[in-house]
Design a protein around this motif. Sequence first.
Motif, mmCIF file in Angstrom:
data_model
loop_
_atom_site.group_PDB
_atom_site.id
_atom_site.type_symbol
_atom_site.label_atom_id
_atom_site.label_comp_id
_atom_site.label_asym_id
_atom_site.label_seq_id
_atom_site.Cartn_x
_atom_site.Cartn_y
_atom_site.Cartn_z
ATOM 1 N N THR A 19 -3.076 -12.025 0.348
ATOM 2 C CA THR A 19 -1.817 -12.110 -0.414
ATOM 3 C C THR A 19 -1.723 -11.029 -1.477
ATOM 4 N N SER A 20 -2.864 -10.383 -1.813
ATOM 5 C CA SER A 20 -2.805 -9.336 -2.841
ATOM 6 C C SER A 20 -2.251 -8.033 -2.301
ATOM 7 N N CYS A 21 -2.120 -7.948 -0.969
ATOM 8 C CA CYS A 21 -1.606 -6.712 -0.377
ATOM 9 C C CYS A 21 -0.103 -6.592 -0.576
ATOM 10 N N LEU A 22 0.335 -5.381 -0.851
ATOM 11 C CA LEU A 22 1.745 -5.069 -0.710
ATOM 12 C C LEU A 22 2.009 -4.824 0.768
ATOM 13 N N ALA A 23 3.195 -5.196 1.211
ATOM 14 C CA ALA A 23 3.529 -5.044 2.623
ATOM 15 C C ALA A 23 4.988 -4.642 2.735
ATOM 16 N N GLY A 24 5.442 -4.475 3.963
ATOM 17 C CA GLY A 24 6.834 -4.116 4.175
ATOM 18 C C GLY A 24 7.037 -3.496 5.525
ATOM 19 N N GLN A 25 8.251 -3.551 6.008
ATOM 20 C CA GLN A 25 8.596 -2.966 7.296
ATOM 21 C C GLN A 25 8.975 -1.495 7.179
ATOM 22 N N TYR A 26 9.186 -1.062 5.951
ATOM 23 C CA TYR A 26 9.459 0.354 5.728
ATOM 24 C C TYR A 26 9.243 0.661 4.251
ATOM 25 N N LEU A 27 9.016 1.937 3.946
ATOM 26 C CA LEU A 27 8.961 2.388 2.559
ATOM 27 C C LEU A 27 10.299 3.008 2.211
ATOM 28 N N SER A 28 10.846 2.642 1.067
ATOM 29 C CA SER A 28 12.143 3.167 0.680
ATOM 30 C C SER A 28 12.073 4.681 0.469
ATOM 31 N N PRO A 29 12.973 5.434 1.088
ATOM 32 C CA PRO A 29 13.009 6.890 0.878
ATOM 33 C C PRO A 29 13.410 7.291 -0.534
ATOM 34 N N SER A 30 13.688 6.296 -1.370
ATOM 35 C CA SER A 30 14.016 6.612 -2.766
ATOM 36 C C SER A 30 12.864 7.304 -3.472
ATOM 37 N N LEU A 31 11.655 7.238 -2.881
ATOM 38 C CA LEU A 31 10.501 7.915 -3.468
ATOM 39 C C LEU A 31 10.750 9.403 -3.679
ATOM 40 N N VAL A 32 11.592 10.008 -2.836
ATOM 41 C CA VAL A 32 11.818 11.454 -2.946
ATOM 42 C C VAL A 32 12.520 11.813 -4.247
ATOM 43 N N ASN A 33 13.101 10.809 -4.927
ATOM 44 C CA ASN A 33 13.742 11.074 -6.218
ATOM 45 C C ASN A 33 12.721 11.235 -7.349
ATOM 46 N N LEU A 34 11.454 10.920 -7.071
ATOM 47 C CA LEU A 34 10.400 11.148 -8.061
ATOM 48 C C LEU A 34 9.911 12.589 -7.888
ATOM 49 N N THR A 35 10.714 13.517 -8.313
ATOM 50 C CA THR A 35 10.506 14.936 -7.980
ATOM 51 C C THR A 35 9.297 15.544 -8.679
ATOM 52 N N ASN A 36 8.753 14.882 -9.690
ATOM 53 C CA ASN A 36 7.608 15.435 -10.410
ATOM 54 C C ASN A 36 6.311 14.688 -10.125
ATOM 55 N N ILE A 37 6.333 13.800 -9.157
ATOM 56 C CA ILE A 37 5.149 12.985 -8.904
ATOM 57 C C ILE A 37 4.026 13.840 -8.337
ATOM 58 N N ARG A 38 2.819 13.622 -8.864
ATOM 59 C CA ARG A 38 1.644 14.375 -8.430
ATOM 60 C C ARG A 38 0.571 13.475 -7.826
ATOM 61 N N TYR A 39 0.684 12.188 -8.023
ATOM 62 C CA TYR A 39 -0.374 11.274 -7.615
ATOM 63 C C TYR A 39 0.271 10.065 -6.955
ATOM 64 N N LEU A 40 -0.104 9.807 -5.703
ATOM 65 C CA LEU A 40 0.451 8.667 -4.966
ATOM 66 C C LEU A 40 -0.668 7.983 -4.210
ATOM 67 N N ASP A 41 -0.891 6.685 -4.512
ATOM 68 C CA ASP A 41 -1.953 5.907 -3.873
ATOM 69 C C ASP A 41 -1.373 4.588 -3.375
ATOM 70 N N LEU A 42 -1.338 4.426 -2.058
ATOM 71 C CA LEU A 42 -0.862 3.191 -1.423
ATOM 72 C C LEU A 42 -1.986 2.524 -0.636
ATOM 73 N N SER A 43 -3.224 2.887 -0.903
ATOM 74 C CA SER A 43 -4.349 2.466 -0.079
ATOM 75 C C SER A 43 -4.644 0.983 -0.216
ATOM 76 N N LEU A 44 -5.350 0.447 0.827
ATOM 77 C CA LEU A 44 -5.841 -0.925 0.852
ATOM 78 C C LEU A 44 -4.726 -1.949 0.751
ATOM 79 N N ASN A 45 -3.557 -1.617 1.298
ATOM 80 C CA ASN A 45 -2.458 -2.565 1.412
ATOM 81 C C ASN A 45 -2.247 -2.875 2.890
#
Length: 856
Positions: free
Chosen positions: A117-143
């Motif tokens: 139950t601690s996992c994040l889940a989903g049928q898709y990732l929202s493409p809204s992530l592309v609006n984070l134009t300055n992001i340098r670090y992205l970790d979605l592991s172990l979900n």
Amino acid sequence: MYPRNPMGHPYFLDTTSSLPFLLLFITILVASQIPFGCTRQAHSSNFTCIDSERQALLRLRDSLTDESNRLSSWIGEDCCSWDGISCHKITGHVVALDLRNTVQPALQIFDPSYHSTSCLAGQYLSPSLVNLTNIRYLDLSLNNFSGIRIPTFLGLLKDLRYLNLSDAGFVGEVPQHLGNLAHLRVDLSGAQDVFRVINMLPLLKALDLEGCRLVVPHLLYVNFTSLSSLKLSFNQFLNPTLPPWLRNLTRLQDLGLGANNLDDKVHDTFRQMTSLVNLDLGGNHFDTSTLRSICNISSLTSLDMSDNELQGSIPSEIGQFPQLTVLKLSNNRLNDTIPSSLWQLTKLQALYIGANALTGVLSEHHFAKLKELKRLDISLNLLSLHVSSSWVPPFQLQHIGMGSVKIGPRFPNWLRKQKEIEKLNMANAGISDAIPSWFGVLSNDFRGIILSGNKLEGSLNSFISVADVDKKVVQMLYLVLNHNHFTGSIPEDLCKLKTLEYLDLSNNHLSGRIPLCLGNLRNLRILHLGSNSLYGQIPGSLGNLGELIILQLSKNRFDGKLPPSMQNLKRLQSLDLGENRIADTIPAWIGERLSDLEFLTLQSNNFHGGISNTLCQLPYLQVLNLAHNDLSGSIPHCFKNFTAMESTEPGTFQYSNYTYHDPVLHNFKAGIELEYSKNMESVKSISLSGNNLVGEIPDEIMGLVGLQTLNLSKNHLNGRIPKNIGNLKQLETLDLSMNELSGEIPPSLSSIYSLSFLNLSYNKLSGPIPSGNQLQTLNDPSTYEGNIGLCGKPLLNSCPAGESPKENGPVLDDKGHTESDFSWFYAGFGPGFSVGAVGVVGILQFKQSWRYALFK
């Protein structure tokens, strides 16, 4: 690991059928413990995050299933305070998104169907992530994004330095769009068992661990004998000799072992690798015998043995590579003439043999068979090029490296037929001629030109021609024309080179004003205009050059005040305005705004007023030259804040990161101006001579133990020379002459063994001159003349009875301790060493692993 674009067969990530590959993937991405400067905890902030980015994060939250409410903090206006979010402390942009599941049970690693139950889940990732134009670090592991593919839009996050998708349930082909993430960095230096995991993969075809800073173990055998590509450059082998297991990799086609400090004492490691196509051994300790042993591999198309220990002649066996397209032998100790067999390599496209000691005259017939040649570097040898003025080369070169090759006196006419030139280096080529109009910069596709150190003459106007400039985008990065005989003004057409990063027009005969439009070259990092006859006020438009690292305007006739806009040059590391006619106080903003300054040279101008304490806000400063101005007041005690001068280690300036040839630092030593083009980062100097400074020499300066030059001459300083001047063990030049200093010369001065120039003349010093050590070699009487009260050698007047010259007295170290303070140390040194040695020998007698470690 260096970023790589996808090539060859596509990579797949499958959490059910490729467990060994998954374990390797987890090892690489999870065990690396990459330092980034972001945390998983909420960052307190004094600002509300950017609304468009907050909305993007909320859309991402809504696309996820979050059974354990891990994202419960994602409410309110300030997204920078939400769990897993980090923002830039100034701009407020989101720079890190860390959604790694930290409470995931170990069972899920081995059974992907296990539900947590601690996992994040989903049928898709929202493409809204592309609006984070300055992001340098992205970790979605172990979900658990079970069954969905890695989104292709992640390839649009082009500023990403770190991406971790390991064990998150993604399946299918890794999208090639991720190849756009050219800034990705992976640090595997902490991974201890990478090769143990790899050795479990007998069917592995390709292994690329370049630049991972791994310690490659001394394996007795390997299972990955199916490898066709192995890249281990920029790591560290536990044993510097080539590992014997390499001989078993007979299917290898690509092998990269560059920059590992390796050698090959047996010289037969490569004899069995008859399938090799590409071999990179650059940056090691291989010798010419190794090169000869490789010459039997007729399948090679690319060979790199640059930066090794090759010496003697290039082996004639080099002609045994009929398929060779790339040959790199630069930066070795090769000499003699180039063998004729090399010129028979008809498929050569790139030839790099620069920075050796090769000799001889090259003529047209040497190049007659190299019709495929695109890149040629023969720079920094003892070569000459003699071809007729009507010669038409059989090739079309893109990169030409002929620096220090004798080409002149005429400008080479054969360049006119070269229509694909991008980079040209003909520095110090003995050319005494005008640049012909057909060589116009703007009418060709140059990326960079270096023609320094010749005797090129005439105006720059015809060279910087405007032909067809409005019909094309000029992509030039560097233009280096220093040390020539160009005359006239700086043409405004230079301002059309919008992409220019490095401009050097120094040491010519240019006159006039700096064009205001130079401020439009927003990519400029290096601007050298020194040693000309330019005049007028320094234009305020130069303050627009926010990327500038080096600004050198010395030895001209600039006047007036410094434009306040220069305080916008916040990345500036070197500022040289010496030998002009600038009349100003030293602006406070130099210390307050230019905090990265390492070299500040303002000598021989008309600066007046006091030395502002704000200069002490420059911790990286290692050269301060304010000599020959009209400065008054005292020397600030806060000079002790020059942290870089407190260290004997080199500074942080890395000119190779910014320049296309060595920059020059002008500095005075022993009264002589020197040009430093090497080891600039090691120079530590303070020169305040020729001003109207008063007061005593601050004791705090004696803490700057890295100083090599200290020149306080020709002022009105009084008081005594600090007793602990012997702390300055690195001093090579000390000039305190022509002041009003009094008292004795401190005996500690004789303990500065590096001192090669000393001038204490024309003060009010008295007493015996210290003797012994280095002072014995500085026996010129002029060093001490003009001090009526001094006596002893090398002066002719002897000291009165009972006042003999003092030997070196107690010398204070950099913490104020005398040698006598350490008498207890020497008293106990002998017995302590004996007891310690017995203990170590005893352990070695019984501890086999220690014996192995010591004797290896």
